[in-house]
Scaffold this motif. Structure first.
Motif, PDB file in Angstrom:
ATOM      1  N   ILE A 286      91.256  25.147  20.350  1.00  0.00           N
ATOM      2  CA  ILE A 286      92.650  25.220  19.924  1.00  0.00           C
ATOM      3  C   ILE A 286      92.734  25.873  18.544  1.00  0.00           C
ATOM      4  N   ASN A 287      93.839  26.538  18.301  1.00  0.00           N
ATOM      5  CA  ASN A 287      94.180  27.059  16.975  1.00  0.00           C
ATOM      6  C   ASN A 287      95.416  26.319  16.509  1.00  0.00           C
ATOM      7  N   ILE A 288      95.365  25.811  15.278  1.00  0.00           N
ATOM      8  CA  ILE A 288      96.537  25.186  14.673  1.00  0.00           C
ATOM      9  C   ILE A 288      96.791  25.878  13.334  1.00  0.00           C
ATOM     10  N   ARG A 289      98.010  25.753  12.855  1.00  0.00           N
ATOM     11  CA  ARG A 289      98.326  26.306  11.545  1.00  0.00           C
ATOM     12  C   ARG A 289      97.581  25.506  10.485  1.00  0.00           C
ATOM     13  N   ASP A 290      97.049  26.195   9.482  1.00  0.00           N
ATOM     14  CA  ASP A 290      96.346  25.536   8.381  1.00  0.00           C
ATOM     15  C   ASP A 290      97.329  24.643   7.642  1.00  0.00           C
ATOM     16  N   THR A 291      96.962  23.385   7.448  1.00  0.00           N
ATOM     17  CA  THR A 291      97.864  22.416   6.818  1.00  0.00           C
ATOM     18  C   THR A 291      97.775  22.430   5.299  1.00  0.00           C
ATOM     19  N   LYS A 292      96.938  23.291   4.748  1.00  0.00           N
ATOM     20  CA  LYS A 292      96.777  23.408   3.292  1.00  0.00           C
ATOM     21  C   LYS A 292      96.431  22.072   2.651  1.00  0.00           C
TER      22      LYS A 292
ATOM     23  N   ARG B  97      86.541  25.207  12.430  1.00  0.00           N
ATOM     24  CA  ARG B  97      86.280  26.466  11.726  1.00  0.00           C
ATOM     25  C   ARG B  97      87.541  26.887  10.975  1.00  0.00           C
ATOM     26  N   GLU B  98      87.439  26.892   9.651  1.00  0.00           N
ATOM     27  CA  GLU B  98      88.542  27.363   8.820  1.00  0.00           C
ATOM     28  C   GLU B  98      88.444  28.875   8.683  1.00  0.00           C
TER      29      GLU B  98
ATOM     30  N   PHE C   4      95.193  29.790   9.789  1.00  0.00           N
ATOM     31  CA  PHE C   4      94.948  28.975  10.973  1.00  0.00           C
ATOM     32  C   PHE C   4      93.587  28.296  10.899  1.00  0.00           C
ATOM     33  N   ILE C   5      93.447  27.218  11.659  1.00  0.00           N
ATOM     34  CA  ILE C   5      92.183  26.502  11.807  1.00  0.00           C
ATOM     35  C   ILE C   5      91.844  26.516  13.293  1.00  0.00           C
ATOM     36  N   THR C   6      90.603  26.854  13.623  1.00  0.00           N
ATOM     37  CA  THR C   6      90.127  26.834  14.998  1.00  0.00           C
ATOM     38  C   THR C   6      89.318  25.563  15.196  1.00  0.00           C
ATOM     39  N   ILE C   7      89.631  24.822  16.261  1.00  0.00           N
ATOM     40  CA  ILE C   7      88.977  23.544  16.524  1.00  0.00           C
ATOM     41  C   ILE C   7      88.435  23.559  17.950  1.00  0.00           C
TER      42      ILE C   7
ATOM     43  N   LEU D 232      93.091  17.251   7.254  1.00  0.00           N
ATOM     44  CA  LEU D 232      91.822  17.935   7.452  1.00  0.00           C
ATOM     45  C   LEU D 232      91.181  17.380   8.720  1.00  0.00           C
ATOM     46  N   PRO D 233      91.067  18.180   9.782  1.00  0.00           N
ATOM     47  CA  PRO D 233      90.470  17.692  11.025  1.00  0.00           C
ATOM     48  C   PRO D 233      89.045  17.201  10.796  1.00  0.00           C
ATOM     49  N   SER D 234      88.716  16.088  11.443  1.00  0.00           N
ATOM     50  CA  SER D 234      87.402  15.469  11.300  1.00  0.00           C
ATOM     51  C   SER D 234      86.862  15.135  12.677  1.00  0.00           C
TER      52      SER D 234
END
Length: 129
Positions: free
Chosen positions: A73-79, A108-109, A116-119, A83-85
């Motif tokens: 999944i790709n989500i918008r970077d939450t700045k 993956r940032e 975006f952040i890839t998870i 922080l996904p864990s």
């Protein structure tokens, strides 16, 4: 007259319009009693995501764990807001993934773009938690 260099616009791989699937991130805790297992603790983040099949790079990472199913999944970077864990679990609000709790395998940032952040998510096979 000198030739001017030409630059061609490269559109981003992921666009905000691609984020269509609702996802929720939950924090889990071990049961407080003598029974083994975990209980859903609290919702820590919810957003929209782009959900797709794992790439070859993701499949290389998945070779190290026993998985029944996997998605990226790709989500918008939450700045920094969230922080996904790999201690969190993800619920994907889609009929194809009904009742599946996804484990976070890799995050993956995108340091170059910072958008975006890839998870990488997986449902572990039997015998793993």
């Amino acid at each position: 007259m000198a030739n001017k260099p030409t630059f061609e616009y490269q559109p981003p791989k992921v666009k905000t319009g691609d984020l269509r699937t609702p996802v929720e991130f939950y924090e889990y805790q071990a049961n407080s009693g003598p029974e083994p297992g975990e209980k859903q603790d609290r919702l820590v983040h919810s957003c929209f995501a782009e959900v797709y099949s794992p790439s070859m790079k993701d499949r290389d990472v998945l070779n190290t764990v026993s998985t029944e199913r996997a998605v990226t999944i790709n989500i918008r970077d939450t700045k920094g807001e969230y922080l996904p864990s790999n201690k969190d679990y993800v619920l994907i609000d889609d009929y194809r993934y009904k009742d599946l709790m996804w484990n976070i395998v890799e995050v993956r940032e995108d340091f170059a773009n910072n958008a975006f952040i890839t998870i990488l998510l997986a449902v572990y096979g039997h015998g793993q938690e």
